[in-house]
Design an enzyme around this catalytic site. Structure first.
Site, PDB file in Angstrom:
ATOM      1  N   GLY A  10       0.840  -1.209   0.000  1.00  0.00           N
ATOM      2  CA  GLY A  10       0.000   0.000   0.000  1.00  0.00           C
ATOM      3  C   GLY A  10       0.867   1.247   0.000  1.00  0.00           C
ATOM      4  N   PHE A  11       0.200   2.368   0.029  1.00  0.00           N
ATOM      5  CA  PHE A  11       0.900   3.651  -0.061  1.00  0.00           C
ATOM      6  C   PHE A  11       1.868   3.838   1.119  1.00  0.00           C
ATOM      7  CE2 PHE A  11      -0.011   8.143   1.503  1.00  0.00           C
ATOM      8  CZ  PHE A  11       1.115   8.688   0.905  1.00  0.00           C
ATOM      9  N   ILE A  12       1.375   3.828   2.329  1.00  0.00           N
ATOM     10  CA  ILE A  12       2.267   4.057   3.480  1.00  0.00           C
ATOM     11  C   ILE A  12       3.139   2.818   3.722  1.00  0.00           C
ATOM     12  CG2 ILE A  12       2.410   4.688   5.929  1.00  0.00           C
ATOM     13  CD1 ILE A  12      -0.272   6.115   5.643  1.00  0.00           C
ATOM     14  N   ASP A  31       0.257  -8.780   1.390  1.00  0.00           N
ATOM     15  CA  ASP A  31      -0.683  -7.848   0.758  1.00  0.00           C
ATOM     16  C   ASP A  31      -1.450  -8.626  -0.308  1.00  0.00           C
ATOM     17  OD1 ASP A  31      -0.394  -4.400   0.411  1.00  0.00           O
ATOM     18  OD2 ASP A  31      -1.817  -5.566  -0.764  1.00  0.00           O
ATOM     19  N   ASN A  32      -2.743  -8.370  -0.400  1.00  0.00           N
ATOM     20  CA  ASN A  32      -3.514  -9.053  -1.455  1.00  0.00           C
ATOM     21  C   ASN A  32      -3.677  -8.176  -2.695  1.00  0.00           C
ATOM     22  OD1 ASN A  32      -5.326  -7.178  -0.590  1.00  0.00           O
ATOM     23  ND2 ASN A  32      -7.017  -8.592  -0.230  1.00  0.00           N
ATOM     24  N   GLY A  36      -3.471  -1.951  -2.569  1.00  0.00           N
ATOM     25  CA  GLY A  36      -2.030  -1.801  -2.799  1.00  0.00           C
ATOM     26  C   GLY A  36      -1.713  -2.209  -4.242  1.00  0.00           C
ATOM     27  N   THR A  95     -13.071  -6.691   7.082  1.00  0.00           N
ATOM     28  CA  THR A  95     -11.616  -6.795   6.963  1.00  0.00           C
ATOM     29  C   THR A  95     -10.896  -6.069   8.094  1.00  0.00           C
ATOM     30  OG1 THR A  95     -11.876  -6.821   4.590  1.00  0.00           O
ATOM     31  CG2 THR A  95      -9.665  -6.377   5.399  1.00  0.00           C
ATOM     32  N   TYR A 151     -15.810   3.339   9.009  1.00  0.00           N
ATOM     33  CA  TYR A 151     -14.345   3.223   9.024  1.00  0.00           C
ATOM     34  C   TYR A 151     -13.808   3.592  10.415  1.00  0.00           C
ATOM     35  CZ  TYR A 151      -9.463   4.144   7.903  1.00  0.00           C
ATOM     36  OH  TYR A 151      -8.087   4.139   7.899  1.00  0.00           O
ATOM     37  N   LYS A 155     -11.624   1.362  13.137  1.00  0.00           N
ATOM     38  CA  LYS A 155     -10.321   1.760  13.675  1.00  0.00           C
ATOM     39  C   LYS A 155     -10.364   1.868  15.205  1.00  0.00           C
ATOM     40  CE  LYS A 155      -7.809   1.500  10.222  1.00  0.00           C
ATOM     41  NZ  LYS A 155      -6.562   0.714  10.193  1.00  0.00           N
TER      42      LYS A 155
END
Ligand code: UDP
Length: 326
Positions: A10-12, A31-32, A36, A95, A151, A155
Site C-alpha cells: 500500500g501507499f504508506i 498484501d492481497n 495496494g 476486513t 471506518y 479503527k
C-alpha cells in the site's frame, strides 16, 4: 532486525518497506493487492532482504510462521479512503476488524515479545468540531445511518483490540492515529484530495472542490510519517500509548487547490461539487482536522521535515514524468 509490514504494498506500507530496507533490515510483507499495487514494491522484488507474500491477511496460512520470525510488526493492512468505504462498507467492517484480531492472536500465540505498531486514524475523532485534536479528546460519532463512520468504528475497534491484547497477553503495542498523509505512490482513486488535485492540474482538467472548500486539513508527507512510526516503534516510552502522527500545517481545500494549480502552472478552472454529487450520498464532512503533536514530540523528538509546498512540487514533477512515459 526482521520486520513484517501487513499491507506492505500500500501507499504508506511501501514507504515503510523502503525505509527499513535502506537501514539494512529484513522486511517481509503480506498484501492481497486489493488497494495496494505491485508497482509500489517493484523496486524491492529482487532484494534478498525483501519477501513478498501475496495473500489476504484474513486467510494467509503462513501468518504464524512469519510472525514467529519477526521482531517488529507494522499492521497497515486495511481498507481506506472515503469513497472506498462508501462503496463497500461491509468489506471495511469485515476486513479491518478481523484482520487486526487475527494478527494479534498470532502475535500472542507465537511471538508475544514482538513490538506491534498499528495504524489507527484521525477519523476516530469523528464529528468532534474542535479542529485541533489531542489524544485524550472525546470521540464523537454521529448516530444514525451515516456510513462514513463505519471506518472510524473499525479503527476504534482496532484500538480496543490492541488494548485488550496488551492487557491480557502483555503485547507491546503503539497505536498511531494517522492524520492526512500524502506523497509519492498515493492514488486519488478512492477520494484522496492531493493526488486528485495534482492529476487534475497537470492534465489541465477542472479541480473538483467538494462543498465550499473552506474545510481544512493538515497534510503530512509520508516520508516524515514513516520516520515518526519508526521512532515510536523504537521508543519504550511509547509502548501502550495512542499517539497522533501527522503534520500540523493546516490549509483549506480551496487554498490547496489554488496552491496546486499555481505550482503546476495550470489554467484549470475550479468546479464545486456538493457532497451528494461527489460521493453519491450525503456524508458528514469534517470541517477542520489538525493534529496536536505534543505527545509525539515528547515521546520521540519528532519534527516533520517536509513542507507542503515541497511535497506538492515533488508530486507535480512525478505526475509529469508519469505522463511522459505513458
Ligand atoms: N476533496 C475535494 N476534492 C476531491 C477530493 C476530496 O474537495 O477531489 C475534499 C474532501 O471533501 C475533504 C478533503 O478534500 O474535505 C480531504 O479529503 P480526503 O478524502 O483526501 O481525506 P479526508 O476527508 O479523509 O480527510
Amino acid at each position: 532486525m526482521h520486520v513484517l509490514v501487513t499491507g506492505g504494498a500500500g501507499f504508506i506500507g511501501s514507504h515503510l518497506v523502503a525505509y527499513h530496507l535502506e537501514r539494512g533490515d529484513r522486511v517481509s510483507i503480506v498484501d492481497n493487492l486489493s488497494t495496494g499495487s505491485i508497482k509500489n514494491i517493484e523496486p524491492f522484488l529482487h532484494n534478498p532482504a525483501f519477501q513478498f507474500y501475496k495473500a489476504d491477511i484474513l486467510l494467509w496460512d503462513r501468518l504464524k510462521e512469519v510472525v514467529s520470525q519477526v521482531e517488529r510488526i507494522y499492521h497497515m493492512a486495511a481498507i481506506v479512503g472515503v469513497k472506498k468505504v462508501l462503496e463497500d462498507p461491509r468489506a471495511v467492517m469485515a476486513t479491518n476488524i478481523a484482520a487486526t484480531e487475527r494478527v494479534f492472536r498470532a502475535v500472542a500465540e507465537v511471538r508475544p515479545d514482538a513490538q506491534v505498531t498499528i495504524a489507527s486514524s484521525s477519523e476516530v475523532y469523528g464529528f468532534n468540531t474542535k479542529g485541533g485534536f489531542s489524544e485524550t479528546d472525546d470521540i464523537v460519532l454521529r448516530s444514525g445511518a451515516r456510513l462514513r463512520w463505519c471506518y472510524a468504528v473499525t479503527k476504534l475497534a482496532d484500538e480496543f483490540l490492541a488494548y485488550s491484547f496488551m492487557y491480557k497477553s502483555g503485547i507491546n503495542v503503539v497505536i498511531a492515529r494517522l492524520f492526512n498523509t500524502i506523497g509519492p505512490r498515493q492514488r486519488g482513486k478512492y477520494g484522496m484530495v492531493v493526488p486528485t488535485f495534482v492529476r487534475q492540474a497537470v492534465n489541465n482538467q477542472p479541480l473538483t472542490i467538494y462543498g465550499d472548500g473552506l474545510q481544512t486539513r493538515s497534510f503530512c508527507d509520508v516520508r516524515d510519517t514513516v520516520v515518526a512510526l519508526e521512532l515510536l516503534a523504537s521508543s519504550p516510552a511509547a509502548n501502550g500509548e495512542i499517539v497522533n502522527v501527522g503534520n500540523d500545517q493546516e490549509i483549506s481545500i480551496l487554498a490547496l487547490a489554488a496552491l496546486v494549480s499555481k505550482r503546476a502552472g495550470s489554467s484549470s478552472p475550479f468546479v464545486f461539487l456538493s457532497c451528494k454529487e461527489a460521493y453519491g450520498m450525503e456524508i458528514d464532512e469534517i470541517t477542520h482536522r489538525r493534529p496536536i503533536l505534543d505527545k509525539l514530540h515528547e515521546l520521540t523528538g519528532f519534527e516533520p521535515k517536509w513542507l507542503l509546498l515541497d511535497t506538492l512540487d515533488n508530486l507535480i514533477s512525478l505526475e509529469r514524468r508519469r505522463l511522459e512515459t505513458v
